[in-house]
Design a protein around this motif. Sequence first.
Motif: not given
Length: 118
Positions: A4-10, A20-26, A33-38
């Motif tokens: 039904t879709g992509i469940g994650g990218l590792f 992770a901070a770079w992706y969040r900031e920019h 903390h668990d890596g889940i992005w809605q």
Amino acid sequence: MAVTGIGGLFFRSRDPEVRAAWYREHLGIEAGHDGIWQQDAGMTVFAPFPETSDYFAEDQAFMLNLRVTDLAALAARLEAAGIPVERRTEWDTEDYGTFARIHDPEGLPIELWQPPAG
């Protein structure tokens, strides 16, 4: 039963917290903390490319493509932060939308994609 879709990218990282901070900031990717992005619902292109493709760097096994809503504003913000943004007129089409490319701190190519309106 179907996928039904992509469940994650590792992917591996020399410094996961900094990356992770770079992706969040920019890019505004708020993964807990668990890596889940809605993320917003929408289409996902799943497309194996030929081994000889020059669409992205030969030394990269994949390129991350992220849907965006205002590519011009995001590109301006990234450039103001010192992140080079590559744009090419041949990438943009009425059928598929507009595109730009950046690289994360470890060199992963990221295609920013604004699908066409409508």
